[in-house]
Each structure stands twice: as C-alpha cells, then as structure tokens.
Design an enzyme around this catalytic site. Structure first.
Site, PDB file in Angstrom:
ATOM      1  N   ARG A 211      74.804  62.040  77.242  1.00 12.32           N
ATOM      2  CA  ARG A 211      74.397  63.395  76.679  1.00 12.32           C
ATOM      3  C   ARG A 211      74.585  64.115  77.939  1.00 12.32           C
ATOM      4  NH1 ARG A 211      68.973  64.100  73.356  1.00 12.32           N
ATOM      5  NH2 ARG A 211      70.271  63.746  71.395  1.00 12.32           N
TER       6      ARG A 211
ATOM      7  N   GLU B  16      79.060  57.880  69.826  1.00 12.33           N
ATOM      8  CA  GLU B  16      79.249  57.983  68.469  1.00 12.33           C
ATOM      9  C   GLU B  16      79.641  56.656  67.883  1.00 12.33           C
ATOM     10  OE1 GLU B  16      77.379  59.730  66.607  1.00 12.33           O
ATOM     11  OE2 GLU B  16      76.470  61.308  68.136  1.00 12.33           O
TER      12      GLU B  16
ATOM     13  N   LEU C 280      78.694  43.638  70.266  1.00 10.82           N
ATOM     14  CA  LEU C 280      78.123  44.614  69.944  1.00 10.82           C
ATOM     15  C   LEU C 280      78.233  44.702  68.372  1.00 10.82           C
ATOM     16  CD1 LEU C 280      77.021  47.424  70.703  1.00 10.82           C
ATOM     17  CD2 LEU C 280      79.114  48.125  71.246  1.00 10.82           C
ATOM     18  N   GLY C 281      79.360  43.764  67.607  1.00 14.60           N
ATOM     19  CA  GLY C 281      79.195  43.863  66.250  1.00 14.60           C
ATOM     20  C   GLY C 281      80.075  44.671  65.670  1.00 14.60           C
TER      21      GLY C 281
ATOM     22  N   TYR D  29      81.135  61.722  59.166  1.00 18.24           N
ATOM     23  CA  TYR D  29      79.882  61.964  59.994  1.00 18.24           C
ATOM     24  C   TYR D  29      80.203  62.090  61.329  1.00 18.24           C
ATOM     25  CZ  TYR D  29      76.516  60.875  63.262  1.00 18.24           C
ATOM     26  OH  TYR D  29      75.505  60.956  64.213  1.00 18.24           O
TER      27      TYR D  29
ATOM     28  N   ASP E  76      72.858  62.095  60.186  1.00 18.63           N
ATOM     29  CA  ASP E  76      72.764  60.517  60.321  1.00 18.63           C
ATOM     30  C   ASP E  76      71.393  60.050  59.597  1.00 18.63           C
ATOM     31  OD1 ASP E  76      70.810  60.974  62.038  1.00 18.63           O
ATOM     32  OD2 ASP E  76      71.419  60.148  63.864  1.00 18.63           O
TER      33      ASP E  76
END
Ligand code: SF4
Length: 362
Positions: free
Chosen positions: A37, A53, A96-97, A136, A154
């Site tokens: 950020r 994201e 992390l999948g 999204y 979200d």
C-alpha cells in the site's frame, strides 16, 4: 390476500445514510500499513497493487506478506516477472495455493509487457482483458492504483454492506444487490481510498464475529447494529462439500539422499507443480490396490500415516507408499531425482509437501 414479497434489503434503520466522508476520515486515522500500500501522499505502484490483489485472492494478508516481499526481491518489476522462466515463478509461488493464479500471474506480466509496453492499463475494461484479472481485481486495481471510481466488493465489503442494509438475500445470490448498494455508496472523490477503507473496515472493525460497532464510522445508519443482528449477516446458503477422494503417493528415496519427483500436467488442479509420483484421486479408489500403479517395482511399504488435505471442491485422503532404492536407480520417464536437502526450493504444493514429509519420516 397475497403477502408482499420480503424486501431483499432494508433502508438504513435510523433514516440517516452511510456517509462515505465519515469513512474516509476514519481511514485517514486508522488505515492499515500494508507492504503493497502506498503511504499517504505517495503514488501507488500498479505492479505492487496488482501483485497483492492476485496473491490475496483466497489467501490471508498474513500468509501473503512474505510471498509478496519475496516476489518483489526476485522480480522487482513487471518486466522482470515477464522475463522470468515459468519454473522460477512456480517455485516462488509454491505453498501459496491455487496454482492457476501463478500461471495467470506470469501470463499477465507478459501481456502487460507485450500489449501495453510494460505499463498497466488504467481502465477496468482493459484490465479485465488481462489473464487472471476478473471483474473484482480489475475494479480493485483501477481504484487503488489509478484512483478511478470503481465498485470494489471483496468478502469484507460484502459483510459491511450486508450489515449496513440488512441484506436478506443469501450469498452468493445477493452479490448483484450488494454490488448495487456498494455502488450507491462509492464517492467520486478519493474512490481508491474509499475502496481500501471499506476493506479495512471489514477486516478490522466489522469482523465476522463480535464486530466493534462502537468504533465504526457507520454505527448510526447501520441497520444491523440498530437491530442487534450484526453477526447474522451476510446471510449464506448452505455449502455443499464434495465427496471425499482417495489416492496414493509413492515416495522413492535413493540411498544417496535423492527423492523421486515429477511434474504434474500443465492444465488442471496443481498444474505444472512438482510431486512424488502418484495415482489419480477418486471417491472409489482403493489405496490397497495402488501398488501396480507405482512408478517402478521396488519394496514399497504402505505407511500408516495418511495425508488429509482439503481442496476448494473436495477433501482428499492420500495414502503414502515408501521405498528405498540403490543410488544407481535411474529415474523413470518423466521423473527426476531431487536432493532431499533442497526440496524447499522445489515447486511442491502444500499437499505434496505433506506427502513428502510423511514419506521421508516413514
Ligand atoms: S455498525 Fe457494526 S455491523 Fe454496522 S457496519 Fe459498523 S461494524 Fe459493521
């Protein structure tokens, strides 16, 4: 006489409307410090916003942070990521999948370089044309990286909106309604900060359990708070979990400390990731009948510990077989021997790390 159909969402209970300006004042004081950020006054970096994201899809902030930092070290720019070999990207992602995200991440970086000269486009429409960027994510990047007015919804935002307006429709059916309500809230000024403020509010104040309504800038107009029914929103449809599947994994260990691996097919679940050779997974599979499917003949020993893992659509129970073979054993076609000492560097998904651990300890 026919009863009136139930209203899917009630107006704010007190008659006052949630004020985006109040949320922005709260955000200026309480925003979360996150590695991706921009600080107040800084221009956001679209590469960092996009990377975060994608990583945050179905993954917690806490789990993402070390991966985000590792990716930035390995691939400081979108051009570096685009130019990296696919194996390096998969290795950096391992653990992390949801591995299709890693494949799309790489393809997206290449598309940004090839089609947009290495700069992320700033419109939702163009962003959506990129691999792995859905509605999204496109809205989130447009708002956060480029301060475009976009409706970013979200899971956190869904919860806040469902409570503000006591949305009676269950998720996922309520998504279009919640999006419309969020659209009505989104201001023209500082839409990027507003999007992040809604996410922060959901993550830190309007939490699933015990929301801290006393600290919430929307406490006056919030319909659920007025009714005292906060925790019952958002309404949810009952989940149906898939049938349990069974399979077997074969952990072959060479006497010189090497272990047998192969690469899964590029398409499908865990595509392109590494694994010990194994069987198909199905509800009717009998692990006791797995031996004819072993990668080669050896003294395979069935271990008593099994690996349990839950994927999004089904739980898996994996039986592990282990064999120790001479250092001269050649790898079967499509497999390779990897040193046990460097397994951490292999693109093994979590379920296969578990299988490997059971096999090596067994
Ligand atoms: S008042 Fe409570 S329930 Fe309503 S939005 Fe704020 S934290 Fe959520």
């Amino acid at each position: 006489m026919l009863a009136a159909p139930p209203s899917p969402a009630k107006p704010a209970a007190t008659g006052s409307r949630p004020d985006p300006a109040a949320l922005l004042i709260w955000y200026d004081r309480h925003r979360r410090a996150l590695p991706w950020r921009a600080l107040p006054g800084e221009t956001p970096d679209p590469y960092r916003v996009w990377l975060s994201e994608i990583m945050l899809q179905q993954t917690t902030v806490r789990a993402v942070k070390p991966y985000f930092e590792r990716f930035l070290t390995l691939f400081p720019t979108v051009a570096d990521l685009a130019a990296a070999p696919a194996e390096d990207v998969m290795k950096a992602w391992a653990g992390l999948g949801y591995y299709s995200r890693a494949r799309n991440l790489h393809a997206c970086a290449q598309a940004v370089v090839e089609r947009f000269g290495g700069r992320f486009p700033d419109s939702e429409e163009e962003l959506r044309s990129l691999p792995g960027v859905g509605a999204y994510t496109a809205a989130a990047i447009a708002a956060i990286a480029f301060d475009r007015r976009a409706v970013v919804v979200d899971g956190n935002v869904e919860r806040v909106v469902a409570r503000l307006y006591t949305v009676e429709q269950p998720l996922p059916k309520a998504k279009p309604l919640i999006r419309d309500l969020a659209d009505g809230l989104t201001p023209e000024q500082r839409p990027g900060d507003f999007a992040q403020a809604m996410m922060d509010l959901g993550a830190t104040i309007c939490t699933p359990k015990s929301p801290a309504c006393g600290l919430c800038p929307f406490r006056e107009p919030c319909a659920a708070r007025t009714e005292g029914t906060q925790e019952t929103y958002p309404r949810k449809e009952k989940k149906s979990s898939g049938a349990l599947r069974f399979g077997a994994a074969f952990v072959a260990v060479r006497e010189d400390g090497m272990v047998l691996l192969r690469t899964r097919p590029a398409k499908g679940l865990l595509g392109g990731m590494a694994e010990p050779p194994g069987t198909e997974w199905s509800a009717g599979f009998d692990p006791a009948a797995a031996l004819p499917l072993a990668p080669f003949a050896a003294e395979w020993r069935r271990l008593t510990r099994v690996v349990e893992h839950t994927f999004t659509h089904f739980p898996l129970r994996l039986t592990v077989y282990r064999a120790t073979v001479p250092a001269s054993a050649p790898p079967p076609e499509g497999c390779w021997w990897a040193p046990v000492a460097t397994l951490d560097g292999e693109a093994l998904p979590t379920v296969m790390r578990k299988a490997m651990m059971v096999g090596l300890e067994g």
